[in-house]
Scaffold this motif. Structure first.
Motif, PDB file in Angstrom:
ATOM      1  N   SER A 477       0.795  -1.277   0.017  1.00  0.00           N
ATOM      2  CA  SER A 477      -0.070   0.103   0.004  1.00  0.00           C
ATOM      3  C   SER A 477       0.916   1.200   0.104  1.00  0.00           C
ATOM      4  O   SER A 477       2.117   1.140   0.218  1.00  0.00           O
ATOM      5  N   ARG A 478       0.156   2.399  -0.213  1.00  0.00           N
ATOM      6  CA  ARG A 478       1.146   3.552  -0.106  1.00  0.00           C
ATOM      7  C   ARG A 478       1.285   4.033   1.447  1.00  0.00           C
ATOM      8  O   ARG A 478       0.428   4.269   1.979  1.00  0.00           O
ATOM      9  N   LEU A 479       2.523   4.147   1.777  1.00  0.00           N
ATOM     10  CA  LEU A 479       2.878   4.399   2.881  1.00  0.00           C
ATOM     11  C   LEU A 479       3.684   5.776   3.108  1.00  0.00           C
ATOM     12  O   LEU A 479       4.792   5.790   2.449  1.00  0.00           O
ATOM     13  N   PRO A 480       3.549   6.614   4.184  1.00  0.00           N
ATOM     14  CA  PRO A 480       4.470   7.793   4.019  1.00  0.00           C
ATOM     15  C   PRO A 480       5.677   7.280   4.808  1.00  0.00           C
ATOM     16  O   PRO A 480       5.750   6.663   5.960  1.00  0.00           O
ATOM     17  N   LEU A 481       6.998   7.666   4.167  1.00  0.00           N
ATOM     18  CA  LEU A 481       8.302   7.033   4.428  1.00  0.00           C
ATOM     19  C   LEU A 481       8.676   7.815   5.944  1.00  0.00           C
ATOM     20  O   LEU A 481       9.264   7.237   6.765  1.00  0.00           O
ATOM     21  N   LYS A 482       8.379   9.162   5.967  1.00  0.00           N
ATOM     22  CA  LYS A 482       9.181   9.661   6.958  1.00  0.00           C
ATOM     23  C   LYS A 482       8.492   9.434   8.350  1.00  0.00           C
ATOM     24  O   LYS A 482       9.217   9.079   9.474  1.00  0.00           O
ATOM     25  N   PRO A 483       7.128   9.470   8.559  1.00  0.00           N
ATOM     26  CA  PRO A 483       6.820   9.134   9.700  1.00  0.00           C
ATOM     27  C   PRO A 483       7.150   7.584  10.240  1.00  0.00           C
ATOM     28  O   PRO A 483       7.193   7.652  11.289  1.00  0.00           O
ATOM     29  N   LEU A 484       7.076   6.827   9.307  1.00  0.00           N
ATOM     30  CA  LEU A 484       7.573   5.405   9.601  1.00  0.00           C
ATOM     31  C   LEU A 484       9.176   5.212  10.316  1.00  0.00           C
ATOM     32  O   LEU A 484       9.118   4.761  11.025  1.00  0.00           O
ATOM     33  N   LEU A 485       9.786   6.168   9.552  1.00  0.00           N
ATOM     34  CA  LEU A 485      11.094   6.176   9.885  1.00  0.00           C
ATOM     35  C   LEU A 485      10.975   6.747  11.483  1.00  0.00           C
ATOM     36  O   LEU A 485      11.999   6.401  12.142  1.00  0.00           O
ATOM     37  N   GLN A 486      10.499   7.793  11.628  1.00  0.00           N
ATOM     38  CA  GLN A 486      10.647   8.572  12.899  1.00  0.00           C
ATOM     39  C   GLN A 486      10.070   7.634  14.044  1.00  0.00           C
ATOM     40  O   GLN A 486      10.534   7.483  15.142  1.00  0.00           O
ATOM     41  N   THR A 487       9.223   6.688  13.770  1.00  0.00           N
ATOM     42  CA  THR A 487       8.520   5.840  14.755  1.00  0.00           C
ATOM     43  C   THR A 487       9.670   4.545  15.018  1.00  0.00           C
ATOM     44  O   THR A 487       9.895   4.299  16.001  1.00  0.00           O
ATOM     45  N   ILE A 488      10.453   4.283  13.874  1.00  0.00           N
ATOM     46  CA  ILE A 488      11.335   3.378  14.167  1.00  0.00           C
ATOM     47  C   ILE A 488      12.346   3.758  14.967  1.00  0.00           C
ATOM     48  O   ILE A 488      12.993   3.198  15.812  1.00  0.00           O
ATOM     49  N   LEU A 489      12.637   4.989  14.609  1.00  0.00           N
ATOM     50  CA  LEU A 489      14.042   5.656  15.361  1.00  0.00           C
ATOM     51  C   LEU A 489      13.991   5.745  16.673  1.00  0.00           C
ATOM     52  O   LEU A 489      14.574   5.770  17.614  1.00  0.00           O
ATOM     53  N   LYS A 502      17.374  12.473   6.720  1.00  0.00           N
ATOM     54  CA  LYS A 502      17.334  13.725   5.715  1.00  0.00           C
ATOM     55  C   LYS A 502      16.056  13.036   4.533  1.00  0.00           C
ATOM     56  O   LYS A 502      16.402  12.503   3.438  1.00  0.00           O
ATOM     57  N   VAL A 503      15.079  12.964   4.838  1.00  0.00           N
ATOM     58  CA  VAL A 503      13.776  12.614   4.262  1.00  0.00           C
ATOM     59  C   VAL A 503      12.754  13.702   4.269  1.00  0.00           C
ATOM     60  O   VAL A 503      12.365  14.208   4.933  1.00  0.00           O
ATOM     61  N   PRO A 504      12.336  14.003   2.826  1.00  0.00           N
ATOM     62  CA  PRO A 504      11.544  15.049   2.456  1.00  0.00           C
ATOM     63  C   PRO A 504      10.068  14.833   3.109  1.00  0.00           C
ATOM     64  O   PRO A 504       9.583  13.540   3.063  1.00  0.00           O
ATOM     65  N   ASP A 505       9.370  15.451   3.480  1.00  0.00           N
ATOM     66  CA  ASP A 505       7.844  15.331   4.126  1.00  0.00           C
ATOM     67  C   ASP A 505       6.997  14.915   2.541  1.00  0.00           C
ATOM     68  O   ASP A 505       7.469  15.260   1.676  1.00  0.00           O
ATOM     69  N   GLY A 506       6.127  14.052   2.820  1.00  0.00           N
ATOM     70  CA  GLY A 506       5.110  13.757   1.654  1.00  0.00           C
ATOM     71  C   GLY A 506       6.012  12.548   0.981  1.00  0.00           C
ATOM     72  O   GLY A 506       5.130  12.275   0.223  1.00  0.00           O
ATOM     73  N   LEU A 507       6.960  12.304   1.324  1.00  0.00           N
ATOM     74  CA  LEU A 507       7.452  11.068   0.334  1.00  0.00           C
ATOM     75  C   LEU A 507       6.919   9.722   0.823  1.00  0.00           C
ATOM     76  O   LEU A 507       6.645   9.381   2.023  1.00  0.00           O
ATOM     77  N   THR A 508       6.296   8.912  -0.241  1.00  0.00           N
ATOM     78  CA  THR A 508       5.583   7.702  -0.100  1.00  0.00           C
ATOM     79  C   THR A 508       6.238   6.570  -0.785  1.00  0.00           C
ATOM     80  O   THR A 508       6.833   6.717  -1.792  1.00  0.00           O
ATOM     81  N   LEU A 509       6.154   5.586  -0.251  1.00  0.00           N
ATOM     82  CA  LEU A 509       6.664   4.038  -0.889  1.00  0.00           C
ATOM     83  C   LEU A 509       5.298   3.323  -1.097  1.00  0.00           C
ATOM     84  O   LEU A 509       4.358   3.253  -0.370  1.00  0.00           O
ATOM     85  N   TYR A 510       5.474   2.363  -2.000  1.00  0.00           N
ATOM     86  CA  TYR A 510       4.430   1.608  -2.427  1.00  0.00           C
ATOM     87  C   TYR A 510       5.122   0.360  -2.185  1.00  0.00           C
ATOM     88  O   TYR A 510       5.793  -0.314  -2.772  1.00  0.00           O
ATOM     89  N   ALA A 511       4.798  -0.043  -0.736  1.00  0.00           N
ATOM     90  CA  ALA A 511       5.483  -1.474  -0.307  1.00  0.00           C
ATOM     91  C   ALA A 511       4.436  -2.052   0.917  1.00  0.00           C
ATOM     92  O   ALA A 511       3.542  -1.232   1.250  1.00  0.00           O
ATOM     93  N   ASP A 512       5.022  -2.978   1.524  1.00  0.00           N
ATOM     94  CA  ASP A 512       4.441  -3.695   2.595  1.00  0.00           C
ATOM     95  C   ASP A 512       5.145  -2.858   3.904  1.00  0.00           C
ATOM     96  O   ASP A 512       6.314  -3.009   3.992  1.00  0.00           O
ATOM     97  N   SER A 513       4.110  -2.363   4.736  1.00  0.00           N
ATOM     98  CA  SER A 513       4.711  -1.864   5.742  1.00  0.00           C
ATOM     99  C   SER A 513       5.480  -2.671   6.944  1.00  0.00           C
ATOM    100  O   SER A 513       6.338  -2.120   7.454  1.00  0.00           O
ATOM    101  N   TYR A 514       4.987  -3.749   6.999  1.00  0.00           N
ATOM    102  CA  TYR A 514       5.665  -4.365   8.053  1.00  0.00           C
ATOM    103  C   TYR A 514       7.202  -4.987   7.567  1.00  0.00           C
ATOM    104  O   TYR A 514       8.138  -5.022   8.238  1.00  0.00           O
ATOM    105  N   ARG A 515       6.908  -5.431   6.367  1.00  0.00           N
ATOM    106  CA  ARG A 515       8.408  -5.858   5.829  1.00  0.00           C
ATOM    107  C   ARG A 515       9.326  -4.694   5.711  1.00  0.00           C
ATOM    108  O   ARG A 515      10.603  -4.946   6.053  1.00  0.00           O
ATOM    109  N   VAL A 516       8.932  -3.557   5.489  1.00  0.00           N
ATOM    110  CA  VAL A 516       9.753  -2.429   5.352  1.00  0.00           C
ATOM    111  C   VAL A 516      10.404  -1.919   6.804  1.00  0.00           C
ATOM    112  O   VAL A 516      11.454  -1.775   6.684  1.00  0.00           O
ATOM    113  N   GLN A 517       9.298  -2.330   7.717  1.00  0.00           N
ATOM    114  CA  GLN A 517       9.941  -1.987   8.745  1.00  0.00           C
ATOM    115  C   GLN A 517      11.146  -3.144   9.490  1.00  0.00           C
ATOM    116  O   GLN A 517      11.997  -2.752  10.191  1.00  0.00           O
ATOM    117  N   GLN A 518      10.862  -4.237   8.981  1.00  0.00           N
ATOM    118  CA  GLN A 518      12.107  -5.248   9.060  1.00  0.00           C
ATOM    119  C   GLN A 518      13.165  -4.951   8.809  1.00  0.00           C
ATOM    120  O   GLN A 518      14.396  -4.873   9.320  1.00  0.00           O
TER     121      GLN A 518
END
Length: 632
Positions: A477-489, A502-518
């Motif tokens: 699905s479309r997931l916002p990258l910067k909030p995901l990184l902030q949660t992990i960090l 150094k990730v711009p706001d609004g940048l999204t990935l089309y990927a699996d959220s759980y796998r990207v977190q891994q």
């Protein structure tokens, strides 16, 4: 032209063609036992035609003897038919396999011919268009009847062969039947005078065509070289007919142009001179062609053996680098000049004479650079060699694709086996680990803390093993990258390590959220483990765009990875980290490849350690429900 002269020319042409074909069949068909018998048939045809020429030339005794030897023609053809039909996996009937029938028939044939000679089986009379022509008489009719019966028997054997054979052999038999019908039509005119019919034997003028059609129909499917010969023969025959038609037109126009002396030349002489000139041209064509080639392309002589050597050497290459090296060495040795070859994945080695092979949307193409100042002969050899090299590139490309597919198949099979083993091990290990955890509840706090720490490590190892060996099910699905990184960090224990995002706001990935977190947790955990004890330790996460794809970099200033470990970084159970499972980076690679992307280690970005994650951003290529194994 007189009709008798036209008849002589036809018989002479048939006899000459028959002699040439008989010699060619003996030479070319040494490995096929039926060909000598067919050569005997052609030789007898030559003698039979020579007999008619001898009669017209007032040599009646010789001519009658040769014509009465006529039964040997169908006898040789019968012999050929038996061997031709029996030469294969399909056997002949038993009565033809005894081996005694053919010698008996040869004996009977000889006896019939001898009786015809002794009994006056033929004579010479005047007939329409001839002052002397052969006719049968007395026992000669037996000679003719026996000849016809042998021909019928030969075609019955061929019919039997048509029934039991298939493919090219069956096609040859059909061609023989068609040629036999044509020959029968032509031969009927031979007996007109013998039957009291004062008709000129016009069909016999086409007798050369019967022999050519019969032999070509037989051998074109058996001896491939005859097809090239027939191709040239048809070309020269077409040119001969064109020249004859042109001479007839010129002869008709010469009188209208006032050239009476030339118009008085008989058309037959013009045709004869033209035919001789064309035959002389055909005889001189090959040596003159070779001479012209040597003059235009000096030093550029190529033959089949050299081309076969080149082809064999190039096809032994197992990689692009090896193919480029072999090609350069072969052509350099031939031209005695340095020649470099550039192929895909073989590196750029352009020096001096250079051949570039590349693949585009239209297929494989080659380009010669640096060849402008070489002689035409060298240029020709370069063009021919480049064409052979393209063929080898196509073969190598297919070979590498097959090898890669086989490797992926084996990898997939290995993962399936590893997945089954991992599931069984996880089940068997977690039961005793749970018992240990419950038993540790009554131990002192310090001891219980050590036990809990090791239990978490064992559980992490089991989880990693299951993640690596199991199938990856992606929920993209479309997931916002910067909030995901902030949660992990925010969940990491930084212990003084500085982290830059150094990730711009609004940048999204089309990927699996759980796998990207891994993926991100594995990479940041590794980075923290190596640089936590460093002075001024830093981790930096940044993104870039690359032709619509997103590149995510995870940098750290920890100790650089040793060069000898670069090739094994993403292999399972290889770890520099104390207490690591050796599966973290292997899992990262599997997840990235399951998304259609990739991961690699970089040392050229200004950091001691950098990992680059490439995310493909084409949602149409990925469904929202994907069950895809990385090795597919």
């Amino acid at each position: 032209m007189e009709l008798s002269l036209l008849f002589e020319i036809s018989m002479l042409l048939t006899s000459a063609c028959a002699v040439l074909l008989a010699g060619w069949l003996l030479w070319q068909g040494q490995r096929q036992r039926a060909m000598p018998a067919l050569a005997g048939f052609a030789a007898m045809m030559a003698l039979w035609c020579a007999g008619h020429i001898a009669i017209v030339q007032q040599w009646p005794v010789l001519g009658i003897a040769l014509v009465l030897a006529n039964p040997l023609m169908p006898m040789f053809f019968l012999h050929f038919a038996v061997q031709f039909v029996a030469d294969g996996s399909k056997p002949l009937p038993a009565w033809l396999q005894r081996g005694k029938l053919l010698p008996v028939l040869y004996g009977v044939t000889g006896s019939i011919i001898l009786l015809s000679w002794l009994g006056g089986g033929g004579k010479v009379i005047s007939s329409s268009g001839f002052s002397a022509f052969f006719v049968f008489q007395g026992i000669g009719w037996l000679n003719l009847l026996y000849t016809v019966l042998l021909g019928i028997a030969a075609h019955l054997i061929l019919w039997q062969g048509w029934r039991i054979h298939s493919g090219n052999k069956r096609r040859s038999i059909v061609a023989m039947f068609l040629a036999g019908g044509w020959g029968l039509l032509l031969a009927t005119s031979f007996v007109f005078p013998s039957l009291g019919l004062n008709w000129y034997p016009y069909p016999m003028l086409l007798l050369p065509s019967y022999l050519l059609l019969l032999v070509y129909g037989v051998v074109r499917y058996q001896v491939l070289a005859i097809n090239a010969f027939a191709n040239k023969a048809l070309l020269w025959l077409g040119m001969l007919l064109l020249v004859l038609a042109l001479m007839a037109l010129v002869s008709a126009l010469l009188g209208q142009l006032g050239m009476q002396a030339l118009s008085a030349v008989p058309a037959s002489q013009l045709w004869l001179y033209s035919a001789l000139l064309l035959l002389l041209s055909a005889a001189c064509y090959q040596p003159l062609s070779q001479l012209a080639r040597r003059l235009i392309y000096p030093g550029g002589q190529l033959d089949e053996s050299l081309l076969a050597h080149w082809r064999a050497e190039l096809q032994q290459a197992q990689s692009w680098q090896e193919l480029a090296l072999r090609a350069g060495n072969l052509l350099s040795a031939r031209l005695r000049r340095e020649v470099s070859v550039q192929l895909p994945a073989a590196g750029d080695t352009a020096t001096g004479l250079h051949i570039l092979c590349r693949r585009d949307s239209s297929g494989w193409q080659y380009q010669l650079t640096g060849w402008d100042d070489v002689t035409p002969g060298y240029r020709l050899q370069g063009e021919v060699f480049a064409a052979l090299l393209l063929s080898s590139c196509r073969i190598l490309e297919q070979s590498l694709k097959l090898a890669d597919a086989e490797r992926k198949r084996l990898d997939q099979q290995h993962l399936v086996e590893l997945g089954a083993l991992s599931a069984a091990m996880a089940h068997e290990l977690r039961n005793p680990l749970n018992i240990i955890a419950m038993a540790a509840a009554t131990t002192p706090a310090e001891t219980r803390g050590h036990i809990q720490q090791q239990l978490k490590r064992a559980d992490r190892l089991i989880a990693d093993l299951l993640s690596y060996s199991g199938q990856l099910q992606l929920q993209c699905s479309r997931l916002p990258l910067k909030p995901l990184l902030q949660t992990i960090l925010s969940q990491q224990d930084w212990q003084g390590v500085q982290c830059q995002l150094k990730v711009p706001d609004g940048l999204t990935l089309y990927a699996d959220s759980y796998r990207v977190q891994q993926v991100l947790i594995n990479l940041t955990d590794n980075a923290l483990a190596f640089c936590r004890n460093q002075a001024q330790a830093q981790i930096c996460i940044e993104t870039q765009h690359d032709n619509g794809d997103i590149l995510l970099y995870v940098h750290n200033n920890g100790p650089a990875i040793m060069p000898q470990q670069h090739n094994s970084l993403f292999q399972p159970f290889v770890s520099k980290r104390a207490g690591g499972s050796g599966l973290g980076l292997a899992i990262v690679r599997r997840i990235m490849q399951a998304h259609g992307g990739d991961v690699c280690h970089r040392t050229d970005l200004g950091w001691p350690v950098s990992f680059e994650l490439k995310f493909k951003q084409q949602p149409s290529a990925l469904s929202t429900q994907i069950q895809d194994n990385i090795n597919d």
